[in-house]
Enzyme design. Sequence first.
Site, PDB file in Angstrom:
ATOM      1  N   LEU A 108      11.473 -17.670 -33.519  1.00  0.00           N
ATOM      2  CA  LEU A 108      12.533 -18.482 -34.110  1.00  0.00           C
ATOM      3  C   LEU A 108      11.919 -19.447 -35.119  1.00  0.00           C
ATOM      4  CD1 LEU A 108      14.936 -19.272 -31.148  1.00  0.00           C
ATOM      5  CD2 LEU A 108      14.697 -17.198 -32.522  1.00  0.00           C
ATOM      6  N   GLY A 153      10.405 -15.719 -29.952  1.00  0.00           N
ATOM      7  CA  GLY A 153      11.542 -14.960 -30.488  1.00  0.00           C
ATOM      8  C   GLY A 153      11.129 -13.614 -31.075  1.00  0.00           C
ATOM      9  N   ASN A 177       6.057 -17.564 -25.217  1.00  0.00           N
ATOM     10  CA  ASN A 177       5.153 -18.714 -25.071  1.00  0.00           C
ATOM     11  C   ASN A 177       5.871 -20.060 -25.202  1.00  0.00           C
ATOM     12  OD1 ASN A 177       5.715 -18.265 -27.803  1.00  0.00           O
ATOM     13  ND2 ASN A 177       3.870 -19.319 -28.468  1.00  0.00           N
ATOM     14  N   GLU A 178       7.195 -20.064 -24.997  1.00  0.00           N
ATOM     15  CA  GLU A 178       7.981 -21.277 -25.259  1.00  0.00           C
ATOM     16  C   GLU A 178       7.423 -22.519 -24.571  1.00  0.00           C
ATOM     17  OE1 GLU A 178       9.283 -18.318 -24.974  1.00  0.00           O
ATOM     18  OE2 GLU A 178      10.875 -18.093 -26.445  1.00  0.00           O
TER      19      GLU A 178
END
Length: 302
Positions: A108, A153, A177-178
């Site tokens: 994202l 994303g 990996n957020e």
Amino acid sequence: MALAVGMRVLTRALLRPWARGLRVAPGRTGPAAGGGDGMRCFGSPRVLVEPDPAAGVAVVKMRNPPVNSLSLEFLTELLISLEKLENDKTFHGIILTSDCPGIFSAGLDLTEMCGRKPEHYVEYWKAVQETWLRFYLSNLVVIAAINGVSPAGGCLLSLTCDYRVLANNPKYTIGLNETLLGIVAPFWFKDTMVNTIGHRATERALQLGLLFPPAEALRVGVVDQVVPEDQVQSTARSVMAQWLAIPDHARQLTKTLMRKPTADRLLTERDADIQTFVRFICRDSVQKSLHAYLEKLKQKKG
Ligand SMILES: CCCCCCCCCCC/C=C/C(=O)SCCNC(=O)CCNC(=O)[C@H](O)C(C)(C)COP(=O)(O)OP(=O)(O)OC[C@H]1O[C@@H](n2cnc3c(N)ncnc32)[C@H](O)[C@@H]1OP(=O)(O)O
């Protein structure tokens, strides 16, 4: 009903000034254009579509340099290309790949989630939801030819595909990996990963924000195949031929059977999910984390 809502989002997106004129950008006849039958590459500024009508396949190349970050404009262009291919009976499958060397997608677009107004976050999140739903439930066979790094994303986008071929390069890590950014993968990101690698492996991968190098990605099941870099596209094509040999209606119904319960969860909680996202992303602490992460990326250069 849910489909109608999705169509409204897409139609609204198409009415935006930057989306006008994106429908067809005729180009050169593609190298994969099926033996010169005259079908041209088409697409939009950020999405190049190379059709191979003889095979019933189109290669969709993401080209939003430098890192194929999933901006609002880029997501809209991707959706338009997908819709166009789905509405054209010539095509039964697409190969999703990148035109940016070494990068499949950086995920994202962080600048869409930093320092903007809540209304912008609403619009952006609708586009992210819509992209996931459309790709996840596409009737086409969708194969990801992952020719670069694929965090968050970017990984999610590949997880919507029916099969993932990853180039064997240790730099090409993939995963959700957020948490490393101080943010949280929403439930439908998590569900998509659980459907792919199982609950326990997802629990570990998501909490630790693991980015798997190719061998690990294959071992845990995030990707289906790892091949030498120069064989990613040809492998995706062979796999596609195998999938297209299955009677379409039976394959499509089976895909729906497998995926609809997961998609339905988001479809029924779509508005609540938007509110959750906006509340979360507007938090001072989250904005600080994202700004710091972006700064770190920028400083890496200097
Ligand atoms: C209770 C539950 C509540 C849940 C509510 C929801 C919560 C929010 C959920 C949000 C989910 C988020 C998903 C995401 O996808 S976040 C994005 C994650 N992506 C990353 O971590 C990747 C970051 N990028 C990199 O690691 C590297 O850039 C990369 C390895 C991809 C490439 O490295 P390279 O060295 O080739 O390039 P640079 O790092 O120099 O980058 C070039 C320029 O691109 C900019 N950049 C990079 N990534 C992004 C990005 N994702 N978005 C926007 N811009 C990006 C980078 O800053 C450089 O810019 P400049 O040239 O201007 O310096």
